[in-house]
Design a protein around this motif. Structure first.
Motif, PDB file in Angstrom:
ATOM      1  N   LEU A   1       0.853  -1.180   0.000  1.00  0.00           N
ATOM      2  CA  LEU A   1       0.000   0.000   0.000  1.00  0.00           C
ATOM      3  C   LEU A   1       0.894   1.238   0.000  1.00  0.00           C
ATOM      4  O   LEU A   1       2.080   1.172   0.329  1.00  0.00           O
TER       5      LEU A   1
ATOM      6  N   LYS B   1      -4.278   1.344   7.774  1.00  0.00           N
ATOM      7  CA  LYS B   1      -4.448   0.853   6.407  1.00  0.00           C
ATOM      8  C   LYS B   1      -5.521   1.651   5.662  1.00  0.00           C
ATOM      9  O   LYS B   1      -5.382   1.900   4.469  1.00  0.00           O
TER      10      LYS B   1
ATOM     11  N   SER C   1      -4.408   1.978  -2.355  1.00  0.00           N
ATOM     12  CA  SER C   1      -4.114   0.737  -3.061  1.00  0.00           C
ATOM     13  C   SER C   1      -3.131   1.058  -4.185  1.00  0.00           C
ATOM     14  O   SER C   1      -2.990   2.218  -4.581  1.00  0.00           O
TER      15      SER C   1
END
Length: 143
Positions: free
Chosen positions: A21, A125, A130
């Motif tokens: 990521l 996260k 992405s």
């Protein structure tokens, strides 16, 4: 070999591996079991002038989002790398102290900065991009 996406800026191609990521600041986070490995993107590394010195975070110290845990001294000045997560530093890539050129020559492999045990990975996260979103962001920035 890990799959990667590619974008171009000023006729230079940059890769975005799909196994990690990304933070808008140009850092990446890769899961290594229970630990997270942090490094700098190929584009961010390519923008660095000749690296003359490097400071890595202290193993055992706590890291918070936005902390400047890595300082890179270059022939053009100092660059501070923004930390993208909260956690405890568990390893620092001391090979970089002997060969800081790895940051530029292998940013997604041997040029990683440090590893951390996250405090709240699910929360951190959610603030990261992405590979597809990061690739799109960089492509749009070049327009």
């Amino acid at each position: 070999m890990v799959e990667s996406l590619t974008y171009q800026i000023d006729n230079i191609s940059y890769h975005v591996p799909t196994d990690r990521l990304y933070a808008v600041s140009g850092t990446w986070v890769q899961s290594k079991g229970c630990r997270l490995r942090i490094g700098q993107t190929e584009e961010a590394a390519a923008k660095l002038a000749n690296i003359t010195a490097l400071t890595l975070p202290k193993v055992g110290s706590n890291a918070y989002v936005g902390n400047k845990l890595v300082q890179i001294a270059t022939s053009d000045g100092q660059v501070e790398v923004e930390n993208p997560l909260m956690g405890r530093i568990r390893a620092a890539n001391t090979a970089l102290l002997n060969d800081p050129s790895l940051i530029k020559t292998d940013p997604y492999g041997e040029g990683w900065f440090y590893e951390a045990d996250p405090f709240n990975w699910e929360e951190d996260k959610s603030a990261l991009l992405s590979p597809m979103d990061y690739n799109y962001l960089r492509t749009e920035d070049d327009q």
